[in-house]
Structures are given as C-alpha cells and as structure tokens.
Design a protein around this motif. Structure first.
Motif, PDB file in Angstrom:
ATOM      1  N   ALA A  18       0.711   4.258  -2.879  1.00  0.00           N
ATOM      2  CA  ALA A  18       0.654   5.696  -2.575  1.00  0.00           C
ATOM      3  C   ALA A  18       1.759   6.444  -3.313  1.00  0.00           C
ATOM      4  O   ALA A  18       1.518   7.515  -3.901  1.00  0.00           O
ATOM      5  CB  ALA A  18       0.761   5.923  -1.073  1.00  0.00           C
ATOM      6  N   TRP A  32      -3.082   8.669   2.820  1.00  0.00           N
ATOM      7  CA  TRP A  32      -1.740   9.245   2.707  1.00  0.00           C
ATOM      8  C   TRP A  32      -1.911  10.714   2.349  1.00  0.00           C
ATOM      9  O   TRP A  32      -2.969  11.151   1.941  1.00  0.00           O
ATOM     10  CB  TRP A  32      -0.886   8.507   1.673  1.00  0.00           C
ATOM     11  N   ARG A  33      -0.854  11.464   2.514  1.00  0.00           N
ATOM     12  CA  ARG A  33      -0.903  12.895   2.196  1.00  0.00           C
ATOM     13  C   ARG A  33      -0.753  13.060   0.693  1.00  0.00           C
ATOM     14  O   ARG A  33       0.259  12.660   0.133  1.00  0.00           O
ATOM     15  CB  ARG A  33       0.202  13.649   2.916  1.00  0.00           C
ATOM     16  N   HIS A  62       0.814  -1.199   0.000  1.00  0.00           N
ATOM     17  CA  HIS A  62       0.000   0.000   0.000  1.00  0.00           C
ATOM     18  C   HIS A  62       0.855   1.259   0.000  1.00  0.00           C
ATOM     19  O   HIS A  62       0.446   2.277  -0.554  1.00  0.00           O
ATOM     20  CB  HIS A  62      -1.020   0.004   1.145  1.00  0.00           C
ATOM     21  N   ASP A  63       2.060   1.199   0.574  1.00  0.00           N
ATOM     22  CA  ASP A  63       2.958   2.348   0.519  1.00  0.00           C
ATOM     23  C   ASP A  63       3.473   2.568  -0.902  1.00  0.00           C
ATOM     24  O   ASP A  63       3.632   3.709  -1.337  1.00  0.00           O
ATOM     25  CB  ASP A  63       4.147   2.146   1.465  1.00  0.00           C
ATOM     26  N   GLU A 104       1.026   9.227  -6.220  1.00  0.00           N
ATOM     27  CA  GLU A 104       1.508  10.599  -6.080  1.00  0.00           C
ATOM     28  C   GLU A 104       2.429  10.988  -7.236  1.00  0.00           C
ATOM     29  O   GLU A 104       2.354  12.094  -7.748  1.00  0.00           O
ATOM     30  CB  GLU A 104       2.237  10.777  -4.744  1.00  0.00           C
ATOM     31  N   ASP A 151      -9.322   5.862   7.547  1.00  0.00           N
ATOM     32  CA  ASP A 151      -9.288   7.133   6.807  1.00  0.00           C
ATOM     33  C   ASP A 151     -10.403   7.204   5.778  1.00  0.00           C
ATOM     34  O   ASP A 151     -11.066   8.245   5.648  1.00  0.00           O
ATOM     35  CB  ASP A 151      -7.930   7.324   6.121  1.00  0.00           C
ATOM     36  N   TRP A 208      -6.230   1.229   5.426  1.00  0.00           N
ATOM     37  CA  TRP A 208      -6.965   2.327   4.792  1.00  0.00           C
ATOM     38  C   TRP A 208      -8.343   2.606   5.370  1.00  0.00           C
ATOM     39  O   TRP A 208      -8.859   3.704   5.270  1.00  0.00           O
ATOM     40  CB  TRP A 208      -7.176   2.023   3.315  1.00  0.00           C
TER      41      TRP A 208
END
Length: 111
Positions: free
Chosen positions: A6, A52-53, A2-3, A10, A44, A41
């Motif tokens: 992200a 994530w941001r 999942h990282d 991005e 959120d 997740w």
C-alpha cells in the motif's frame, strides 16, 4: 507485506511493478504474506473498495488489485492450505453484478 505494498502503491501511484515483484517471489514466505494479505483485503475488494485509503486512482487500483488477486493468488493460497471460504471469496472478487451477489458462496457482507 500488504502494508508495504500500500505504501509503495501510494508513493508511486501504481501497483503494477510492485505486484510483478510479488508475483516473481516464488517462496513460501511470499506465499504466507499473500495469504495474510488476501484475508485482509477480501472484505474491501468484495465491496469494490480499496483496502487502504488512496490519494489518487482508487477505482483503477481496486480493479488492478482485484484482477491480480483473482488471477495470481489461488494456486499460491492452495499451497498455503488456505480455507475454502477464502478461496471462494477471492473467486467472487472476479465476478461482477448479480453473478457476485447471488453466488451460493457470497458471504452476505453488508456494505
């Protein structure tokens, strides 16, 4: 995993191609990563936030990730013996407004 998703989202400002790759990966390891990601997740996404941001398009990414998770994850999570509570929280992501907050399986998170 999942990282990495992200990071890819991005860098490319889109989720679609990365989610499609994950969806096509029909393997128990991909399903294990999906179970880990869904558990990471869900809090959120239930608060209509991205896990994530995001630099850009956060609202669109939240919508896309939530829709994908609701549509795609349940059968794969069942194969991983995911808990009923996780499966209910994933289902709740697909609901909006009072239907979400008043559902008997709402986890009573405070956002």
């Amino acid at each position: 995993m999942h990282d990495v998703l992200a990071l890819c989202a991005e860098a490319s400002t889109t989720l679609s191609p990365w989610l499609s790759v994950w969806e096509a990966a029909e393997h128990s390891v991909a399903d294990q990563h999906l179970a880990t990601a869904a558990a990471h997740w869900e809090y959120d996404l239930l608060g209509d936030e991205l896990p994530w941001r995001a630099m850009k398009n956060a609202d669109a990414l939240v919508s896309e990730l939530g829709s994908w998770l609701v549509r795609y994850a349940p059968p794969r999570l069942l194969a991983q013996d995911a808990s009923d509570s996780l499966l209910h929280r994933i289902r709740l992501i697909g609901l909006t407004g009072p239907a979400r907050w008043t559902d008997p399986h709402w986890p009573n998170h405070r956002y």
